[in-house]
Design a protein around this motif. Sequence first.
Motif, PDB file in Angstrom:
ATOM      1  N   ARG A 209     -82.651-102.704  42.253  1.00 42.94           N
ATOM      2  CA  ARG A 209     -81.204-102.578  42.109  1.00 42.94           C
ATOM      3  C   ARG A 209     -80.789-101.121  42.294  1.00 42.94           C
ATOM      4  N   LYS A 210     -79.803-100.903  43.185  1.00 41.10           N
ATOM      5  CA  LYS A 210     -79.328 -99.534  43.387  1.00 41.10           C
ATOM      6  C   LYS A 210     -78.299 -99.223  42.303  1.00 41.10           C
ATOM      7  N   PRO A 211     -78.478 -98.133  41.566  1.00 41.37           N
ATOM      8  CA  PRO A 211     -77.507 -97.843  40.506  1.00 41.37           C
ATOM      9  C   PRO A 211     -76.109 -97.588  41.064  1.00 41.37           C
ATOM     10  N   LEU A 212     -75.131 -97.910  40.238  1.00 36.86           N
ATOM     11  CA  LEU A 212     -73.730 -97.663  40.584  1.00 36.86           C
ATOM     12  C   LEU A 212     -73.097 -96.859  39.456  1.00 36.86           C
ATOM     13  N   VAL A 213     -72.454 -95.760  39.811  1.00 35.55           N
ATOM     14  CA  VAL A 213     -71.684 -95.006  38.824  1.00 35.55           C
ATOM     15  C   VAL A 213     -70.233 -95.024  39.296  1.00 35.55           C
ATOM     16  N   ALA A 214     -69.380 -95.661  38.506  1.00 36.28           N
ATOM     17  CA  ALA A 214     -67.980 -95.825  38.886  1.00 36.28           C
ATOM     18  C   ALA A 214     -67.099 -95.107  37.870  1.00 36.28           C
ATOM     19  N   GLY A 215     -66.144 -94.342  38.363  1.00 34.83           N
ATOM     20  CA  GLY A 215     -65.206 -93.631  37.488  1.00 34.83           C
ATOM     21  C   GLY A 215     -63.945 -94.460  37.308  1.00 34.83           C
ATOM     22  N   ASN A 216     -63.615 -94.731  36.064  1.00 35.84           N
ATOM     23  CA  ASN A 216     -62.371 -95.433  35.738  1.00 35.84           C
ATOM     24  C   ASN A 216     -61.383 -94.382  35.258  1.00 35.84           C
ATOM     25  N   TRP A 217     -60.469 -93.997  36.156  1.00 33.39           N
ATOM     26  CA  TRP A 217     -59.545 -92.906  35.805  1.00 33.39           C
ATOM     27  C   TRP A 217     -58.497 -93.353  34.787  1.00 33.39           C
ATOM     28  N   LYS A 218     -58.400 -94.662  34.573  1.00 39.13           N
ATOM     29  CA  LYS A 218     -57.363 -95.207  33.671  1.00 39.13           C
ATOM     30  C   LYS A 218     -55.989 -94.678  34.095  1.00 39.13           C
ATOM     31  N   MET A 219     -55.055 -94.466  33.159  1.00 36.65           N
ATOM     32  CA  MET A 219     -53.709 -94.049  33.573  1.00 36.65           C
ATOM     33  C   MET A 219     -53.605 -92.520  33.538  1.00 36.65           C
ATOM     34  N   ASN A 220     -54.422 -91.899  34.381  1.00 34.79           N
ATOM     35  CA  ASN A 220     -54.455 -90.440  34.464  1.00 34.79           C
ATOM     36  C   ASN A 220     -54.340 -90.034  35.922  1.00 34.79           C
ATOM     37  N   GLY A 221     -53.836 -88.826  36.125  1.00 34.77           N
ATOM     38  CA  GLY A 221     -53.811 -88.274  37.474  1.00 34.77           C
ATOM     39  C   GLY A 221     -52.408 -88.007  37.982  1.00 34.77           C
ATOM     40  N   SER A 222     -52.365 -87.291  39.093  1.00 31.90           N
ATOM     41  CA  SER A 222     -51.143 -87.022  39.848  1.00 31.90           C
ATOM     42  C   SER A 222     -51.634 -86.741  41.256  1.00 31.90           C
ATOM     43  N   ARG A 223     -50.738 -86.682  42.215  1.00 34.38           N
ATOM     44  CA  ARG A 223     -51.216 -86.454  43.587  1.00 34.38           C
ATOM     45  C   ARG A 223     -52.005 -85.147  43.659  1.00 34.38           C
ATOM     46  N   ASP A 224     -51.471 -84.103  43.027  1.00 32.04           N
ATOM     47  CA  ASP A 224     -52.153 -82.798  43.075  1.00 32.04           C
ATOM     48  C   ASP A 224     -53.494 -82.841  42.341  1.00 32.04           C
ATOM     49  N   ALA A 225     -53.452 -83.380  41.140  1.00 32.37           N
ATOM     50  CA  ALA A 225     -54.692 -83.421  40.331  1.00 32.37           C
ATOM     51  C   ALA A 225     -55.755 -84.272  41.030  1.00 32.37           C
ATOM     52  N   ASN A 226     -55.337 -85.358  41.654  1.00 32.90           N
ATOM     53  CA  ASN A 226     -56.303 -86.232  42.338  1.00 32.90           C
ATOM     54  C   ASN A 226     -56.964 -85.499  43.502  1.00 32.90           C
ATOM     55  N   ARG A 227     -56.136 -84.792  44.271  1.00 31.59           N
ATOM     56  CA  ARG A 227     -56.691 -84.038  45.416  1.00 31.59           C
ATOM     57  C   ARG A 227     -57.744 -83.056  44.935  1.00 31.59           C
ATOM     58  N   GLU A 228     -57.408 -82.330  43.875  1.00 30.11           N
ATOM     59  CA  GLU A 228     -58.351 -81.333  43.330  1.00 30.11           C
ATOM     60  C   GLU A 228     -59.639 -81.988  42.850  1.00 30.11           C
ATOM     61  N   LEU A 229     -59.473 -83.080  42.102  1.00 27.51           N
ATOM     62  CA  LEU A 229     -60.644 -83.766  41.544  1.00 27.51           C
ATOM     63  C   LEU A 229     -61.528 -84.314  42.665  1.00 27.51           C
ATOM     64  N   LEU A 230     -60.920 -84.920  43.667  1.00 24.58           N
ATOM     65  CA  LEU A 230     -61.714 -85.515  44.753  1.00 24.58           C
ATOM     66  C   LEU A 230     -62.441 -84.454  45.553  1.00 24.58           C
TER      67      LEU A 230
END
Length: 249
Positions: free
Chosen positions: A2-23
Motif C-alpha cells: 500500500r502506498k501511503p497517502l498524506v492528505a491535508g484537510n485545510w478545513k475553513m481556512n485560507g485566502s487566495r493570497d495565503a493559499n498561493r503562499e502555502l502551495l
Amino acid sequence: MRKPLVAGNWKMNGSRDANRELLSALQSELDGLAGVELAVCPPAVYLPEVVEALADSPIEVGGQDCSDQASGAYTGEVAAAMLKDVGCRYVIVGHSERRDRQAEDSAWVAAKYQAALAAGVTPILCVGEQKEEREAGRTEAVVGEQLDAVLDAAGVESLDRAVIAYEPVWAIGTGLTATPEQAAEVHAFIRNRVAGRDPRVAADLRILYGGSMKADNAAGLLAHDDIDGGLVGGASLDAANFAGIARAA
Ligand code: G2H
C-alpha cells in the motif's frame, strides 16, 4: 504493497493570497519526495485555483465534502461530479465536524460515499468515536457501525476505490493525539472488519490516521503496519510541518 497517502484537510481556512503562499512553500518542501502520495483539500471555492496552481505538481486535490445528490435543487451543495469536473481526485466524506455540526448520520454519509464513487472521485471516509464513547468502551461498536453502513450500502469491493481515515474525535484539533498503540488497535479492528467480508480488499485498503498529527508525532504513528498515512488538519496549514509528516510516511 500500500502506498501511503498524506492528505491535508485545510478545513475553513485560507485566502487566495495565503493559499498561493502555502502551495508554493509546499511544492519546494516536497520537491522530489517519492514513495508517498500527497493531497490537499481546500475549501470548495478555492478548488479550481488550487488545481491550477498544482497543475505541474504530483500533489492531488480533494474536496472536503460533497452532496449525496447528483444535481438539482440543493442550495449551497456541491455535487461530486462538480469536484471531478474541476480536477479533484478525492473528497472527504463523513468528517466528524460534519457528522456533529450538520448532523450527518451514517446513512447520509454512505449516500455521499456512493455519490463520490459514481462521479469517479475517491472518497476518504472518516470514522471515529467521541471521547465519552471511548471511555464507555464503545469505540469498536461506533466505528463498526459507521463502517458497516457504507459496506452494506456500497459493497466491500467499493473500498478498492476508497480510502478510510480513522479520526478519534477527542483527538481532533485538541492537541491530544491518540498514542500509536491506540490508533493501531483501531486500524487493525477496521482492517479485520473489512477482512471479514473480503480479505483481499482489506489487505489493499489504505487506512489513514487523523487527529492532531504533526511532524513530531507522525513517525511513531506511521511506524505501525496498519497506519497507511494521515489526514492532517491544523499541521497541513504549515508547509514545513506537513512536509515533515509526508517525509515520515
Ligand atoms: C482531524 C484532522 C484533519 P487536526 O479533523 O481531518 O484535523 O489534524 O487539526 O486534528
